[in-house]
Scaffold this motif. Sequence first.
Motif, PDB file in Angstrom:
ATOM      1  N   MET A   1       0.807  -1.163  -0.155  1.00  0.00           N
ATOM      2  CA  MET A   1      -0.007   0.010  -0.006  1.00  0.00           C
ATOM      3  C   MET A   1       0.885   1.306   0.002  1.00  0.00           C
ATOM      4  O   MET A   1       0.530   2.181  -0.789  1.00  0.00           O
ATOM      5  N   SER A   2       1.896   1.345   0.929  1.00  0.00           N
ATOM      6  CA  SER A   2       2.665   2.506   0.811  1.00  0.00           C
ATOM      7  C   SER A   2       3.497   2.632  -0.462  1.00  0.00           C
ATOM      8  O   SER A   2       3.968   3.767  -0.752  1.00  0.00           O
ATOM      9  N   ILE A   3       3.852   1.480  -0.987  1.00  0.00           N
ATOM     10  CA  ILE A   3       4.599   1.378  -2.225  1.00  0.00           C
ATOM     11  C   ILE A   3       3.905   2.185  -3.315  1.00  0.00           C
ATOM     12  O   ILE A   3       4.321   3.074  -3.746  1.00  0.00           O
ATOM     13  N   THR A   4       2.625   1.834  -3.567  1.00  0.00           N
ATOM     14  CA  THR A   4       1.822   2.729  -4.390  1.00  0.00           C
ATOM     15  C   THR A   4       1.776   3.927  -3.962  1.00  0.00           C
ATOM     16  O   THR A   4       1.715   4.886  -4.828  1.00  0.00           O
ATOM     17  N   GLY A   5       1.468   4.204  -2.529  1.00  0.00           N
ATOM     18  CA  GLY A   5       1.303   5.762  -2.027  1.00  0.00           C
ATOM     19  C   GLY A   5       2.655   6.496  -2.570  1.00  0.00           C
ATOM     20  O   GLY A   5       2.498   7.627  -2.689  1.00  0.00           O
ATOM     21  N   LYS A   6       3.677   5.827  -2.272  1.00  0.00           N
ATOM     22  CA  LYS A   6       5.021   6.426  -2.819  1.00  0.00           C
ATOM     23  C   LYS A   6       5.020   6.839  -4.222  1.00  0.00           C
ATOM     24  O   LYS A   6       5.607   7.786  -4.573  1.00  0.00           O
ATOM     25  N   TRP A   7       4.389   5.888  -4.937  1.00  0.00           N
ATOM     26  CA  TRP A   7       4.521   6.363  -6.420  1.00  0.00           C
ATOM     27  C   TRP A   7       3.503   7.234  -6.783  1.00  0.00           C
ATOM     28  O   TRP A   7       4.053   8.272  -7.441  1.00  0.00           O
ATOM     29  N   TYR A   8       2.323   7.679  -6.213  1.00  0.00           N
ATOM     30  CA  TYR A   8       1.681   8.793  -6.368  1.00  0.00           C
ATOM     31  C   TYR A   8       2.130   9.954  -5.681  1.00  0.00           C
ATOM     32  O   TYR A   8       2.152  10.832  -6.145  1.00  0.00           O
ATOM     33  N   LEU A   9       3.125   9.755  -4.392  1.00  0.00           N
ATOM     34  CA  LEU A   9       3.438  11.016  -3.899  1.00  0.00           C
ATOM     35  C   LEU A   9       4.562  11.513  -4.857  1.00  0.00           C
ATOM     36  O   LEU A   9       4.696  12.619  -5.165  1.00  0.00           O
ATOM     37  N   GLU A  10       5.195  10.355  -5.449  1.00  0.00           N
ATOM     38  CA  GLU A  10       6.428  11.075  -6.566  1.00  0.00           C
ATOM     39  C   GLU A  10       5.886  11.699  -7.776  1.00  0.00           C
ATOM     40  O   GLU A  10       6.425  12.456  -8.492  1.00  0.00           O
ATOM     41  N   GLN A  11       4.411  11.035  -8.140  1.00  0.00           N
ATOM     42  CA  GLN A  11       3.792  11.932  -9.378  1.00  0.00           C
ATOM     43  C   GLN A  11       3.211  13.274  -8.912  1.00  0.00           C
ATOM     44  O   GLN A  11       2.251  13.751  -9.765  1.00  0.00           O
ATOM     45  N   LYS A  12       3.211  13.724  -7.488  1.00  0.00           N
ATOM     46  CA  LYS A  12       2.588  14.687  -6.872  1.00  0.00           C
ATOM     47  C   LYS A  12       1.151  14.450  -6.936  1.00  0.00           C
ATOM     48  O   LYS A  12       0.424  15.535  -7.029  1.00  0.00           O
ATOM     49  N   MET A  13       0.845  13.399  -6.764  1.00  0.00           N
ATOM     50  CA  MET A  13      -0.872  12.996  -6.818  1.00  0.00           C
ATOM     51  C   MET A  13      -1.089  12.769  -5.347  1.00  0.00           C
ATOM     52  O   MET A  13      -1.203  11.679  -4.906  1.00  0.00           O
ATOM     53  N   PHE A  14      -1.275  13.972  -4.558  1.00  0.00           N
ATOM     54  CA  PHE A  14      -0.970  13.690  -3.076  1.00  0.00           C
ATOM     55  C   PHE A  14      -2.509  13.257  -2.482  1.00  0.00           C
ATOM     56  O   PHE A  14      -2.357  12.508  -1.544  1.00  0.00           O
ATOM     57  N   THR A  15      -3.457  13.627  -3.243  1.00  0.00           N
ATOM     58  CA  THR A  15      -5.001  13.384  -2.721  1.00  0.00           C
ATOM     59  C   THR A  15      -5.058  11.823  -2.859  1.00  0.00           C
ATOM     60  O   THR A  15      -5.515  11.070  -1.945  1.00  0.00           O
ATOM     61  N   GLU A  16      -4.549  10.987  -4.003  1.00  0.00           N
ATOM     62  CA  GLU A  16      -4.514   9.846  -4.357  1.00  0.00           C
ATOM     63  C   GLU A  16      -3.675   9.013  -3.271  1.00  0.00           C
ATOM     64  O   GLU A  16      -4.085   7.876  -3.019  1.00  0.00           O
ATOM     65  N   ALA A  17      -2.532   9.404  -3.018  1.00  0.00           N
ATOM     66  CA  ALA A  17      -1.868   8.838  -2.115  1.00  0.00           C
ATOM     67  C   ALA A  17      -2.154   8.637  -0.651  1.00  0.00           C
ATOM     68  O   ALA A  17      -2.043   7.833   0.150  1.00  0.00           O
ATOM     69  N   ILE A  18      -3.299   9.673  -0.266  1.00  0.00           N
ATOM     70  CA  ILE A  18      -3.112   9.700   1.354  1.00  0.00           C
ATOM     71  C   ILE A  18      -4.134   8.146   1.708  1.00  0.00           C
ATOM     72  O   ILE A  18      -3.790   7.908   2.846  1.00  0.00           O
ATOM     73  N   PRO A  19      -5.268   7.956   0.939  1.00  0.00           N
ATOM     74  CA  PRO A  19      -5.789   6.653   1.518  1.00  0.00           C
ATOM     75  C   PRO A  19      -5.070   5.492   1.562  1.00  0.00           C
ATOM     76  O   PRO A  19      -5.237   4.593   2.439  1.00  0.00           O
ATOM     77  N   LEU A  20      -4.010   5.246   0.701  1.00  0.00           N
ATOM     78  CA  LEU A  20      -3.057   4.299   0.677  1.00  0.00           C
ATOM     79  C   LEU A  20      -2.152   4.371   2.085  1.00  0.00           C
ATOM     80  O   LEU A  20      -1.943   3.342   2.793  1.00  0.00           O
TER      81      LEU A  20
END
Length: 76
Positions: A1-20
């Motif tokens: 979950m946090s791996i996918t969250g990190k990907w979103y974070l790196e893409q600057k997709m912060f809102t998508e990263a939060i639930p993960l």
Amino acid sequence: MSITGKWYLEQKMFTEAIPLYQQAEEIAEQNRFLAEKLDIFTDLCTCYKEIGDETRYIQYTEKVYQTNKEINFERR
């Protein structure tokens, strides 16, 4: 979950990263994974800061501080 969250974070997709990260936080809390909690809380700080949610940013900054204290206490 946090791996996918990190990907979103790196893409600057912060809102998508939060639930993960929130899901990963629950797992880390249940299993007392301190190092992982620290990473999760730090990344959540970034997400909340970037989306302008100062209240949650401060909340997670405090969690980073408390988790650091726990880690340092266990090292003694």
